[in-house]
Every structure is written in C-alpha cells, then in structure tokens.
Design a protein around this motif. Structure first.
Motif, PDB file in Angstrom:
ATOM      1  N   GLU A  58      38.519  42.378  51.928  1.00 12.95           N
ATOM      2  CA  GLU A  58      37.454  41.705  51.181  1.00 12.95           C
ATOM      3  C   GLU A  58      36.108  42.121  51.756  1.00 12.95           C
ATOM      4  O   GLU A  58      35.894  42.053  52.963  1.00 12.95           O
ATOM      5  N   ASN A 117      33.349  40.016  45.839  1.00  7.66           N
ATOM      6  CA  ASN A 117      33.022  38.705  45.276  1.00  7.66           C
ATOM      7  C   ASN A 117      32.029  38.841  44.135  1.00  7.66           C
ATOM      8  O   ASN A 117      31.050  39.568  44.236  1.00  7.66           O
ATOM      9  N   GLU A 149      36.710  39.036  42.760  1.00  6.98           N
ATOM     10  CA  GLU A 149      37.004  37.627  43.051  1.00  6.98           C
ATOM     11  C   GLU A 149      36.029  36.723  42.314  1.00  6.98           C
ATOM     12  O   GLU A 149      34.816  36.794  42.522  1.00  6.98           O
ATOM     13  N   ASP A 179      39.079  32.855  43.309  1.00  7.39           N
ATOM     14  CA  ASP A 179      38.692  32.543  44.683  1.00  7.39           C
ATOM     15  C   ASP A 179      38.646  31.022  44.894  1.00  7.39           C
ATOM     16  O   ASP A 179      38.465  30.270  43.936  1.00  7.39           O
ATOM     17  N   LYS A 200      43.591  32.784  45.225  1.00  8.12           N
ATOM     18  CA  LYS A 200      43.279  32.703  46.646  1.00  8.12           C
ATOM     19  C   LYS A 200      43.196  31.229  47.021  1.00  8.12           C
ATOM     20  O   LYS A 200      42.317  30.506  46.547  1.00  8.12           O
TER      21      LYS A 200
HETATM   22 CA    CA Z   1      36.016  35.578  48.268  1.00 10.17          CA
END
Ligand code: CA
Ligand code: C2E
Ligand code: CA
Ligand code: CA
Length: 277
Positions: A58, A117, A149, A179, A200
């Motif tokens: 990530e 993200n 995400e 996320d 997640k």
């Molecule tokens: Ca994230």
C-alpha cells in the motif's frame, strides 16, 4: 459555575482558531508542495497469511515541509480535499506508485500489485477513469497490477453514481478494495452489487482481537461474509502474533501491519522485497 463555563467557551474558541489557522497554513503550503517536491510515498507490505509471501504494497503519502515538519496524512488530506488540491495530489500519487511498481516488477521482485488510496473527492471526479488509464500507460503498468482503495463514504452518498464509477474502473481492469471496512455505513445490499474485489478489515476491529470476544465475533463474521460474496479479505493493523494466529485460523487472506513491517521509503521497501526473494 457561570464563570468557568465562559472560560471553557473561551478556551474552546481559542483552540478552534488555532486549528483553523493551522488548516490555512497547511492549505497555503500545500499549493507549493508539489512543485517543490516535498511529497514522498512510503510502502507497506501486504502479506499472504497462507504462504507468508508479500503479495502487495500500500502506497502511503508523506509530506516533509521545511517549517511544519512531517505533516501526517490525517491532517493534510482533509485540507486538500476541501480545497480541491487532492485531485492534482492524487494524480501525483498514482503516477508515482505506478512508476515504482513497474520498476520493481521489471526487477522480478516478488510483488503482485500496488494499492493506492482514493479520496471520496477523487472518486466523484468524472475524469477519474481517464486519469487512471493515463497514469498506467505513462508508467507501462498493466491495469491488473493496480488496486484502488475506496472508503465506504465514497460509495454511500450516491450509490447509483458510485456503482457506475466502479463499473468503469473495473472495466478498465483495475481492482477495487473497500478500505476501513466496518466503520462506515455501506449497506450489505449495496456491497453485493459493487465490483469490490477485497474488503480491508479496519484496524479498530483488529487492535483488541487478543482480549475482546466481540471483536473476534465481528472479524470472523466479516471474513465469512466476504467469502460468501466471493471477496478477498485483508486485515489492517496486525501487530501481534495472537492477532495473526486468529486471523489465519478464520481464513483471512492477507494481513498488513507493524508485525510484518512499518511503511517504508521506496528504497527501503525495495531492499525488503529483495530480501524476500
Ligand atoms: Ca488504505
Ligand atoms: P489507511 O488507508 O487506513 O492506511 C493505514 C494507516 O494505518 C496508515 O497510516 C499506516 O501507516 C497505519 N498502520 C499500518 N500498520 C499499522 C499497525 O500495525 N498499527 C497501527 N496503529 N497503524 C498502522 P498513515 O500512513 O498515517 O495514513 C493515514 C490515512 O491517510 C490512511 O489510512 C489513508 O486514509 C490516508 N492516506 C494516506 N495516503 C494517502 C493517499 O495517497 N491518498 C489518500 N486519498 N489518502 C491517503
Ligand atoms: Ca484502512
Ligand atoms: Ca483508516
């Protein structure tokens, strides 16, 4: 009592003013931060709980300002969202992460995908699919190597528009993950229709797994629901061996957290991947 009430109010406004001044300072500094190259991406490995192999990374944004110091994303991302600066910043993040991932893949380092993200503001931007394709093409990174995400908030405001955006991104071949799952308000009926590849599990449910039976029940229910819907799961904020054992026993696919590694600067992450090879 009245006097102390007024005092408390006084403290409150002073605090609010200080916070607003800081936000203004950040907004002004953000304007020049991109051209002055004050941003950097750190990478945190995502590890398969079955094999122990690194499967992804990530990308997490870091801002080094000469006077403000290292500003945490939790502080500057909301400012950048309110000012609209997140669109240019988000493009820089995607461009940089795609370029780094392409380099590591070319070196045959063991990495399947890079996760980036997306802010809800970016997710609502009509040009997002074009921007994603442009970054991938510039970097020469295949779309299936990119994961985006999203947070539940990005999807609940306008589920119809969100559905259309997810379809467009999915059609371009990128994977989408949800996320901070469990902290928002997305309904399960929406989740079923979304093109979501992975949930997640938010770190707030993982933190107390060792001693909280409720959290254990929630996490195991999320994993079973994801399995029933054909989605992968990644646990966030894994710090202890006890958490790891529980997650693995429940069939969680991947873990991310300080137990495996903190987020690392690009060169340190590259060395980490080499050591894993
Ligand atoms: Ca994230
Ligand atoms: P997130 O996407 O939920 O990222 C995970 C956060 O948890 C990161 O904080 C990471 O450093 C931290 N973390 C990882 N492992 C552990 C652990 O074992 N224990 C604990 N306590 N924390 C752990 P970070 O880097 O400060 O980022 C905070 C948030 O800022 C991110 O939360 C994400 O929402 C946002 N963010 C970061 N980079 C970007 C970006 O490029 N674009 C956008 N839109 N948002 C970003
Ligand atoms: Ca998260
Ligand atoms: Ca979070």
């Amino acid at each position: 009592a009245k006097q102390s009430g007024r005092n408390r109010y006084g403290f409150f406004t002073a605090d609010l003013q200080a916070r607003t001044a800081r936000a203004l300072q950040i907004e002004n500094a953000l304007r020049r931060a991109l051209e002055r190259q004050q941003f950097e991406l750190h990478y945190q490995p995502q590890v398969s709980l079955g094999t122990g192999q690194v499967v992804g990374a990530e990308a997490l944004l870091r801002w080094h300002h000469p006077e403000l110091g290292v500003v945490a994303p939790a502080e500057f991302i909301p400012v950048a969202e309110n000012s609209g600066q997140i669109v240019a910043l988000g493009e820089w993040v995607l461009h940089t992460a795609a370029r780094d991932a392409k380099r590591w893949l070319d070196m045959q380092l063991p990495l399947r995908a890079v996760s980036v993200n997306l802010s809800a503001v970016q997710f609502r931007h009509p040009q997002l699919p074009e921007m994603v394709t442009r970054c991938l093409q510039q970097a020469g990174l295949p779309a299936r190597r990119l994961e985006l995400e999203l947070t539940e908030g990005a999807a609940v405001d306008d589920p119809v528009a969100a559905l259309a955006m997810m379809d467009q991104l999915h059609d371009r071949g990128v994977r989408l993950s949800m996320d901070d799952f469990g902290t928002g308000y997305s309904s399960l009926s929406c989740l079923k229709r979304f093109q979501i590849y992975k949930l997640k599990i938010d770190q707030s449910f993982v933190r107390d797994l060792d001693d909280d039976a409720n959290d254990r029940a929630i996490v195991s229910a999320i994993i079973r629901m994801a399995q029933a819907l054909g989605m992968q799961t990644t646990a966030e904020g894994v710090e202890t061996d006890g958490q790891l054992q529980f997650l693995r026993a429940q069939g969680c696919d991947e873990g991310q957290g300080y137990l495996f590694s903190r987020p690392l600067p690009a060169d340190a992450f590259e060395a980490y991947l080499r050591a894993m090879k």
